[in-house]
Design a protein around this motif. Sequence first.
Motif, short mmCIF file in Angstrom:
data_model
loop_
_atom_site.label_atom_id
_atom_site.label_comp_id
_atom_site.label_asym_id
_atom_site.label_seq_id
_atom_site.Cartn_x
_atom_site.Cartn_y
_atom_site.Cartn_z
N MET A 1 0.96 -1.14 -0.06
CA MET A 1 0.11 -0.08 0.07
C MET A 1 0.92 1.22 -0.05
O MET A 1 0.58 2.12 -0.68
CB MET A 1 -0.78 -0.02 1.27
N TYR A 2 2.06 1.10 0.69
CA TYR A 2 2.82 2.36 0.79
C TYR A 2 3.49 2.72 -0.34
O TYR A 2 3.42 3.97 -0.73
CB TYR A 2 3.87 2.35 1.94
N ALA A 3 3.73 1.83 -1.20
CA ALA A 3 4.28 2.17 -2.58
C ALA A 3 3.30 2.80 -3.45
O ALA A 3 3.82 3.95 -3.93
CB ALA A 3 4.81 0.82 -3.27
N LYS A 4 1.93 2.49 -3.50
CA LYS A 4 1.14 3.05 -4.29
C LYS A 4 0.72 4.27 -3.77
O LYS A 4 0.76 5.52 -4.56
CB LYS A 4 -0.21 2.31 -4.34
N TYR A 5 0.86 4.56 -2.63
CA TYR A 5 0.66 5.99 -1.78
C TYR A 5 1.73 6.96 -2.08
O TYR A 5 1.47 7.99 -2.77
CB TYR A 5 0.53 5.70 -0.27
N GLU A 7 3.50 6.66 -5.02
CA GLU A 7 3.57 6.97 -6.38
C GLU A 7 2.41 8.13 -6.46
O GLU A 7 2.71 8.98 -7.21
CB GLU A 7 3.01 5.67 -6.99
N LEU A 8 1.23 7.98 -5.89
CA LEU A 8 0.25 9.01 -5.90
C LEU A 8 0.82 10.36 -5.26
O LEU A 8 0.66 11.52 -6.03
CB LEU A 8 -0.98 8.42 -5.31
N ARG A 9 1.35 10.47 -4.07
CA ARG A 9 1.89 11.54 -3.58
C ARG A 9 2.97 12.24 -4.66
O ARG A 9 2.95 13.45 -4.75
CB ARG A 9 2.49 11.29 -2.44
N ASP A 10 3.76 11.34 -5.01
CA ASP A 10 5.02 12.00 -5.97
C ASP A 10 4.70 12.42 -7.04
O ASP A 10 4.90 13.61 -7.57
CB ASP A 10 6.23 10.86 -5.89
N SER A 11 3.44 11.85 -7.68
CA SER A 11 2.81 12.42 -8.87
C SER A 11 2.05 13.71 -8.69
O SER A 11 2.08 14.62 -9.65
CB SER A 11 1.90 11.24 -9.38
N LYS A 12 1.75 13.95 -7.41
CA LYS A 12 1.09 15.17 -7.41
C LYS A 12 1.91 16.37 -6.88
O LYS A 12 1.48 17.52 -6.54
CB LYS A 12 -0.10 14.96 -6.44
N VAL A 29 1.26 9.33 11.75
CA VAL A 29 0.72 8.13 11.10
C VAL A 29 1.67 7.40 9.82
O VAL A 29 1.98 6.45 9.79
CB VAL A 29 -0.71 8.58 10.64
N PHE A 30 2.21 8.66 9.30
CA PHE A 30 2.99 8.11 7.81
C PHE A 30 4.39 7.64 8.42
O PHE A 30 4.81 6.81 7.72
CB PHE A 30 3.12 9.37 6.97
N ILE A 48 -7.37 8.98 2.66
CA ILE A 48 -6.27 9.02 1.65
C ILE A 48 -6.64 8.75 0.25
O ILE A 48 -6.29 9.50 -0.80
CB ILE A 48 -4.89 8.19 1.88
N ALA A 49 -7.41 7.62 0.00
CA ALA A 49 -7.71 7.36 -1.20
C ALA A 49 -8.78 8.54 -1.73
O ALA A 49 -9.04 8.77 -3.01
CB ALA A 49 -8.77 5.94 -1.19
N ASP A 50 -9.78 8.97 -0.76
CA ASP A 50 -10.62 9.97 -1.38
C ASP A 50 -9.66 11.30 -1.78
O ASP A 50 -10.22 11.86 -2.70
CB ASP A 50 -11.45 10.53 -0.22
N PHE A 51 -8.59 11.55 -0.95
CA PHE A 51 -7.75 12.63 -1.04
C PHE A 51 -7.22 12.80 -2.67
O PHE A 51 -7.20 13.60 -3.45
CB PHE A 51 -6.76 12.97 -0.17
N PHE A 52 -6.99 11.60 -2.94
CA PHE A 52 -6.06 11.35 -4.09
C PHE A 52 -7.22 10.91 -5.33
O PHE A 52 -6.97 10.99 -6.27
CB PHE A 52 -4.95 10.21 -4.14
N GLY A 53 -8.68 11.02 -4.90
CA GLY A 53 -9.57 10.47 -5.97
C GLY A 53 -9.35 9.22 -6.53
O GLY A 53 -9.64 9.00 -7.80
N VAL A 54 -8.87 8.22 -5.89
CA VAL A 54 -9.04 6.91 -6.22
C VAL A 54 -9.53 5.91 -5.48
O VAL A 54 -10.24 6.40 -4.26
CB VAL A 54 -7.49 6.30 -6.06
#
Length: 64
Positions: A1-5, A7-12, A29-30, A48-54
């Motif tokens: 999960m953290y890898a996907k997180y 990825e999303l964080r860095d892409s934004k 928490v992080f 977190i999912a809501d924040f990134f729209g996934v």
Amino acid sequence: MYAKYTELRDSKGYKDSDVAKETGLSPVVFEEWISGKSQPKVDKLIKIADFFGVTLDELVRSQA
């Protein structure tokens, strides 16, 4: 999960502190997720999912 997180964080262009502030989660928490001291709870993952729209499934899906 953290890898996907990350990825999303860095892409934004966000930092963990940005995501924490926008989702209302504690920055600790992080840090605990990174260090393996804790596993994310579903309610936090949903924020977190809501924040990134996934979807929650997209966020937690293992990367191959």
